[in-house]
Scaffold this active site. Sequence first.
Site, PDB file in Angstrom:
ATOM      1  N   PHE A 152      -2.154   2.358   2.092  1.00 34.10           N
ATOM      2  CA  PHE A 152      -3.396   1.674   2.461  1.00 34.10           C
ATOM      3  C   PHE A 152      -3.498   0.383   1.671  1.00 34.10           C
ATOM      4  O   PHE A 152      -3.402   0.374   0.436  1.00 34.10           O
ATOM      5  CB  PHE A 152      -4.615   2.548   2.175  1.00 34.10           C
ATOM      6  CG  PHE A 152      -5.909   1.894   2.587  1.00 34.10           C
ATOM      7  CD1 PHE A 152      -6.339   1.956   3.908  1.00 34.10           C
ATOM      8  CD2 PHE A 152      -6.682   1.208   1.666  1.00 34.10           C
ATOM      9  CE1 PHE A 152      -7.534   1.338   4.299  1.00 34.10           C
ATOM     10  CE2 PHE A 152      -7.868   0.595   2.042  1.00 34.10           C
ATOM     11  CZ  PHE A 152      -8.292   0.661   3.369  1.00 34.10           C
ATOM     12  N   ASP A 210       1.097  -3.308  -5.032  1.00 31.87           N
ATOM     13  CA  ASP A 210      -0.333  -3.228  -4.779  1.00 31.87           C
ATOM     14  C   ASP A 210      -0.949  -2.376  -5.887  1.00 31.87           C
ATOM     15  O   ASP A 210      -0.911  -1.144  -5.845  1.00 31.87           O
ATOM     16  CB  ASP A 210      -0.600  -2.612  -3.407  1.00 31.87           C
ATOM     17  CG  ASP A 210      -2.090  -2.495  -3.089  1.00 31.87           C
ATOM     18  OD1 ASP A 210      -2.912  -2.576  -4.020  1.00 31.87           O
ATOM     19  OD2 ASP A 210      -2.423  -2.284  -1.907  1.00 31.87           O
ATOM     20  N   LYS A 269     -10.518  -4.450  -7.613  1.00 30.25           N
ATOM     21  CA  LYS A 269     -11.253  -3.278  -8.099  1.00 30.25           C
ATOM     22  C   LYS A 269     -11.587  -3.369  -9.582  1.00 30.25           C
ATOM     23  O   LYS A 269     -12.477  -4.098  -9.989  1.00 30.25           O
ATOM     24  CB  LYS A 269     -10.488  -1.998  -7.753  1.00 30.25           C
ATOM     25  CG  LYS A 269     -10.561  -1.608  -6.273  1.00 30.25           C
ATOM     26  CD  LYS A 269      -9.957  -0.242  -6.021  1.00 30.25           C
ATOM     27  CE  LYS A 269     -10.002   0.162  -4.557  1.00 30.25           C
ATOM     28  NZ  LYS A 269     -11.348   0.556  -4.121  1.00 30.25           N
TER      29      LYS A 269
END
Length: 400
Positions: A143, A227, A256
């Site tokens: 994802f 990622d 994040k």
Amino acid sequence: MSPLLPEQTPESDALRARFARVAMRSAPVPQAVFVRGEGAYVWDADGRRFLDFLAGIAVNSLGHAHPALVDAVAEQAARLIHVSNYVTTPQGIAFAERLVRLTGAGETGRVYPANSGAEAIEAAVKLARRTGRPRIIAFENGFHGRTMGALAVTGKPALRAPFEPMLPGAEHIPTNLAALEAAMGDDVAAVLLEPIKGEAGVMPLPEGFLTAARELTTRHGALLIADEIQTGAGRTGDWFATQHEGVIPDAWVLAKGIGGGVPVGALVTTGAASDLFTLGQHGSTFGGNPLATGAADAVLAEIERADLVGNARRRGDELRAGILGLGSPLVTEVRGRGLLLGVGLAGEVAQRVVDEAMRRGLIVNAPNATTIRLAPPLIIGDAEIAEFLTLFAESLEAAS
């Protein structure tokens, strides 16, 4: 036993009804409406307290209302919130310098500041296109975001299907070395991977896979793009999860936890990857603004000062041992590293566990039907862990 929180509360119900009237249908009616937080706790509109072991999905690194972040935002807002990207600010420079140092990108390290993880992924996809090669290798169940470029490299067909045709060139392969070796060739622009697949159920890469991916991409002249949106900023017990194997990718995608709750992202490059973008080939109106970068730099500085990377490592070990020590027949394993853990369940009861936890004042998450994801603030200590284990044990028992 812990007291159960009431399920029907007037203020929250009224706010949820207002949400349902105005929110886009892509969002479900929320379980709760939160109005304030402190440390590892949040309170809803009716004054109910919750222990937050999700931290905004690995975002609130310092928990809620941490003085280091509050002061940084307040001071910067009073000084300068935004300028155009035709100029820069000391905050943007300091933020970039810190990311280059923490990633180990070295003298050739460069930073593109973004507003979110998806935007940083979009920058990474464009970077890969600058190699002139057509193929980007990504992985099944991975994802990377919901914007069109990020969605194209996301390995979840159900998410992609309503929006096809996708950006061409992205391929999704199984996460094993044989599949990667078979897919590699001199037409591969980049291999994009998550060191731990958070949305797939906190699934770490197979042992040795990251090192092998580094060797294969180097051999074929392709970029290795990590990622680290969910695994970065100390969450796994090192600054970045690639550092556990001593691997230096060509690019890191970050967001994040680096902002502690303030929306910010970044693409960090090193080596030849730092020369792929030329003047004017990518940019952002808000990316790198002094409010976001000043806040993020303060968050990263506090993580360093308080050794929260070490705390994530130590507390993660304690949590893993504590969960396994509960002796629940529902718990089959605990995956992940540091304070990004996935609790494997014996049956498709994860949402039931989440619901029972919420009733008891505990916030956790079910990325799939058989996994509970834990991503608490990096500041947690003995008291929070003890409370979590009590509430989680009760939730497991109630969901059995």
